[in-house]
Every structure is written in structure tokens, then in C-alpha cells.
Write an enzyme that holds these catalytic residues in place. Structure first.
Site, PDB file in Angstrom:
ATOM      1  N   HIS A  19       0.839  -1.201   0.000  1.00  0.00           N
ATOM      2  CA  HIS A  19       0.000   0.000   0.000  1.00  0.00           C
ATOM      3  C   HIS A  19       0.881   1.261   0.000  1.00  0.00           C
ATOM      4  O   HIS A  19       0.626   2.200  -0.751  1.00  0.00           O
ATOM      5  CB  HIS A  19      -0.880   0.050   1.262  1.00  0.00           C
ATOM      6  CG  HIS A  19      -1.926  -1.016   1.355  1.00  0.00           C
ATOM      7  ND1 HIS A  19      -2.138  -1.757   2.501  1.00  0.00           N
ATOM      8  CD2 HIS A  19      -2.836  -1.463   0.450  1.00  0.00           C
ATOM      9  CE1 HIS A  19      -3.141  -2.598   2.302  1.00  0.00           C
ATOM     10  NE2 HIS A  19      -3.577  -2.456   1.077  1.00  0.00           N
ATOM     11  N   LYS A  43     -18.150  -6.011   7.551  1.00  0.00           N
ATOM     12  CA  LYS A  43     -16.841  -6.625   7.800  1.00  0.00           C
ATOM     13  C   LYS A  43     -16.150  -5.836   8.900  1.00  0.00           C
ATOM     14  O   LYS A  43     -15.643  -4.745   8.658  1.00  0.00           O
ATOM     15  CB  LYS A  43     -16.005  -6.563   6.511  1.00  0.00           C
ATOM     16  CG  LYS A  43     -15.314  -7.871   6.164  1.00  0.00           C
ATOM     17  CD  LYS A  43     -14.748  -7.838   4.760  1.00  0.00           C
ATOM     18  CE  LYS A  43     -13.326  -7.330   4.705  1.00  0.00           C
ATOM     19  NZ  LYS A  43     -12.806  -7.234   3.340  1.00  0.00           N
ATOM     20  N   ARG A  92      -1.892  -6.167  -8.428  1.00  0.00           N
ATOM     21  CA  ARG A  92      -0.824  -7.111  -8.081  1.00  0.00           C
ATOM     22  C   ARG A  92      -0.634  -8.169  -9.151  1.00  0.00           C
ATOM     23  O   ARG A  92       0.385  -8.243  -9.801  1.00  0.00           O
ATOM     24  CB  ARG A  92      -1.126  -7.790  -6.739  1.00  0.00           C
ATOM     25  CG  ARG A  92      -0.735  -6.959  -5.559  1.00  0.00           C
ATOM     26  CD  ARG A  92      -1.421  -7.417  -4.322  1.00  0.00           C
ATOM     27  NE  ARG A  92      -2.837  -7.142  -4.406  1.00  0.00           N
ATOM     28  CZ  ARG A  92      -3.683  -7.287  -3.402  1.00  0.00           C
ATOM     29  NH1 ARG A  92      -3.258  -7.736  -2.246  1.00  0.00           N
ATOM     30  NH2 ARG A  92      -4.954  -6.995  -3.538  1.00  0.00           N
ATOM     31  N   SER A 130      -2.925  -7.544   3.060  1.00  0.00           N
ATOM     32  CA  SER A 130      -3.175  -7.370   4.495  1.00  0.00           C
ATOM     33  C   SER A 130      -3.509  -8.715   5.136  1.00  0.00           C
ATOM     34  O   SER A 130      -3.085  -8.991   6.261  1.00  0.00           O
ATOM     35  CB  SER A 130      -4.333  -6.400   4.718  1.00  0.00           C
ATOM     36  OG  SER A 130      -4.012  -5.123   4.249  1.00  0.00           O
TER      37      SER A 130
HETATM   38  P1  ADP Z   1      -9.645  -3.865  -0.603  1.00  0.00           P
HETATM   39  O1  ADP Z   1     -10.369  -4.308   0.612  1.00  0.00           O
HETATM   40  O2  ADP Z   1     -10.340  -2.823  -1.450  1.00  0.00           O
HETATM   41  O3  ADP Z   1      -8.986  -4.956  -1.418  1.00  0.00           O
HETATM   42  P2  ADP Z   1      -7.016  -3.279   0.275  1.00  0.00           P
HETATM   43  O4  ADP Z   1      -6.702  -2.462   1.475  1.00  0.00           O
HETATM   44  O5  ADP Z   1      -6.669  -4.711   0.342  1.00  0.00           O
HETATM   45  O6  ADP Z   1      -8.504  -3.003   0.016  1.00  0.00           O
HETATM   46  O7  ADP Z   1      -6.335  -2.687  -1.019  1.00  0.00           O
HETATM   47  C1  ADP Z   1      -6.601  -1.408  -1.502  1.00  0.00           C
HETATM   48  C2  ADP Z   1      -5.938  -1.222  -2.848  1.00  0.00           C
HETATM   49  O8  ADP Z   1      -4.542  -1.473  -2.747  1.00  0.00           O
HETATM   50  C3  ADP Z   1      -6.413  -2.155  -3.967  1.00  0.00           C
HETATM   51  O9  ADP Z   1      -6.383  -1.436  -5.182  1.00  0.00           O
HETATM   52  C4  ADP Z   1      -5.371  -3.242  -3.985  1.00  0.00           C
HETATM   53  O10 ADP Z   1      -5.268  -3.841  -5.265  1.00  0.00           O
HETATM   54  C5  ADP Z   1      -4.123  -2.433  -3.686  1.00  0.00           C
HETATM   55  N1  ADP Z   1      -3.058  -3.254  -3.103  1.00  0.00           N
HETATM   56  C6  ADP Z   1      -3.124  -4.027  -2.014  1.00  0.00           C
HETATM   57  N2  ADP Z   1      -1.950  -4.659  -1.776  1.00  0.00           N
HETATM   58  C7  ADP Z   1      -1.099  -4.258  -2.772  1.00  0.00           C
HETATM   59  C8  ADP Z   1       0.266  -4.568  -3.122  1.00  0.00           C
HETATM   60  N3  ADP Z   1       0.990  -5.436  -2.403  1.00  0.00           N
HETATM   61  N4  ADP Z   1       0.795  -3.983  -4.219  1.00  0.00           N
HETATM   62  C9  ADP Z   1       0.047  -3.133  -4.957  1.00  0.00           C
HETATM   63  N5  ADP Z   1      -1.236  -2.802  -4.690  1.00  0.00           N
HETATM   64  C10 ADP Z   1      -1.813  -3.353  -3.621  1.00  0.00           C
END
Ligand code: ADP
Length: 161
Positions: A19, A43, A92, A130
Site C-alpha cells: 500500500h 466486515k 498485483r 493485508s
Molecule cells: P480492498 O479491501 O479494497 O482490497 P485493500 O486495502 O486490500 O482493500 O487494497 C486497496 C488497494 O490497494 C487495492 O487497489 C489493492 O489492489 C491495492 N493493493 C493491495 N496490496 C497491494 C500490493 N501489495 N501492491 C500493490 N497494490 C496493492
């Protein structure tokens, strides 16, 4: 809608190095970046929204044009509220594509004035999420390579059984 204001929305439960990489790169392109934590009543999450916001702020303390907020409901409605013209998302793997494609199409249909921009993950974060961080930390694994240094203690302490 202001194309200079960009929103990076997600759960950030907790913020990961993946992130943070997207935030840094997005903030280098857009004059103002809003990182928005989704309040999802369905959630509950591991960390409270307040904890997530505080961890995000600590991780980004050296990035001047980033602000933090939370929202509930539809992202397109939030975009209108803050007058932001761009949604930022990270991609990703191919597996992210279908979901992101669907969301981008639906969001554009709901508000054609909002564009979605995608940044490809940096290769070292391609497998990072996460949920993986939560799982590793829960079983006592070392997550120092996976979360920003500023949040390592909080993540480790909260998740350790
Ligand atoms: P969500 O619950 O919307 O998936 P996240 O917090 O997991 O929320 O992710 C938010 C954004 O960050 C999404 O666009 C996700 O693809 C991106 N993201 C999460 N992890 C990574 C990573 N390791 N590299 C690049 N982008 C990421």
C-alpha cells in the site's frame, strides 16, 4: 470533479509496504492524494478504522500531499463529496484484474466524470496483502519486511496470540 484530487480507497487492515508503495508513487503524480478507509458494517475487521487511520498517518508522515479520511457507502458518492476526479488502485497479479475491471466499469457508469488509474505493484510486493500479514503475524512470524517500520510493533502486538 477535480482531476488533481485523487482517492486511494481500501480496507488497509493493516497498511502494508505494498500500500505504502502505491501511496508514494500516487502522491508523486497527483497534487493531492486522499487515502480513504472504507467503513464496512458487514466486515468488522481486525483493526478499528481509527487504528488503521493512525497507522496510515504514521507510515506517511514524510509525504506532504497526502491526507487521510474514512467513508461508508459508495466510493462514487464519496468522490463527489470531496470533489475528487481520480480513483487510484493498485494491481498485483492477473487475479486482481477481473475484480478491478468490474469495479472500474461500474464506477464509470455511475459517474463518467471519475477516472480510475492503476499502478502496477512493485515486484517485491506482488504477493503481499493485508490478510497475509495478519496470518503471518498471528502465528508469530516476522512481518518486518511486509509492513512500514512505523507500524511494526502495533501490528505484531495486536495479532500475536
Ligand atoms: P480492498 O479491501 O479494497 O482490497 P485493500 O486495502 O486490500 O482493500 O487494497 C486497496 C488497494 O490497494 C487495492 O487497489 C489493492 O489492489 C491495492 N493493493 C493491495 N496490496 C497491494 C500490493 N501489495 N501492491 C500493490 N497494490 C496493492
Amino acid at each position: 470533479m477535480n482531476p488533481e484530487i485523487c482517492v486511494y480507497a481500501g480496507s488497509f487492515d493493516p497498511v502494508t509496504s505494498g500500500h505504502l508503495d502505491i501511496i508514494r508513487r500516487g502522491a508523486a503524480v497527483f497534487p493531492k492524494l486522499i487515502v480513504a478507509v472504507l467503513r464496512n458494517p458487514a466486515k468488522k475487521g481486525t483493526f478499528s478504522v481509527e487504528e488503521r487511520l493512525s497507522m496510515l498517518a504514521r507510515s506517511c508522515s514524510d509525504i506532504p500531499n497526502v491526507v487521510f479520511d474514512s467513508f461508508d457507502g459508495l466510493l462514487v458518492d464519496y468522490m463527489r463529496k470531496v470533489d475528487a476526479g481520480v480513483i487510484l488502485r493498485g494491481l498485483r497479479a492477473v487475479s486482481d484484474f477481473e475484480n478491478e475491471f468490474q469495479m472500474a466499469q461500474l464506477n464509470r457508469q455511475m459517474n463518467p466524470q471519475v477516472e480510475t488509474f492503476f499502478l502496477m505493484t512493485s515486484p517485491e510486493h506482488a504477493y503481499l496483502s493485508s490478510s497475509a500479514v495478519r496470518e503471518i503475524a498471528m502465528f508469530g512470524g516476522d512481518v518486518s519486511g511486509f509492513v512500514p517500520a512505523a507500524v511494526l510493533d502495533e501490528v505484531t502486538q495486536k495479532l500475536r496470540k
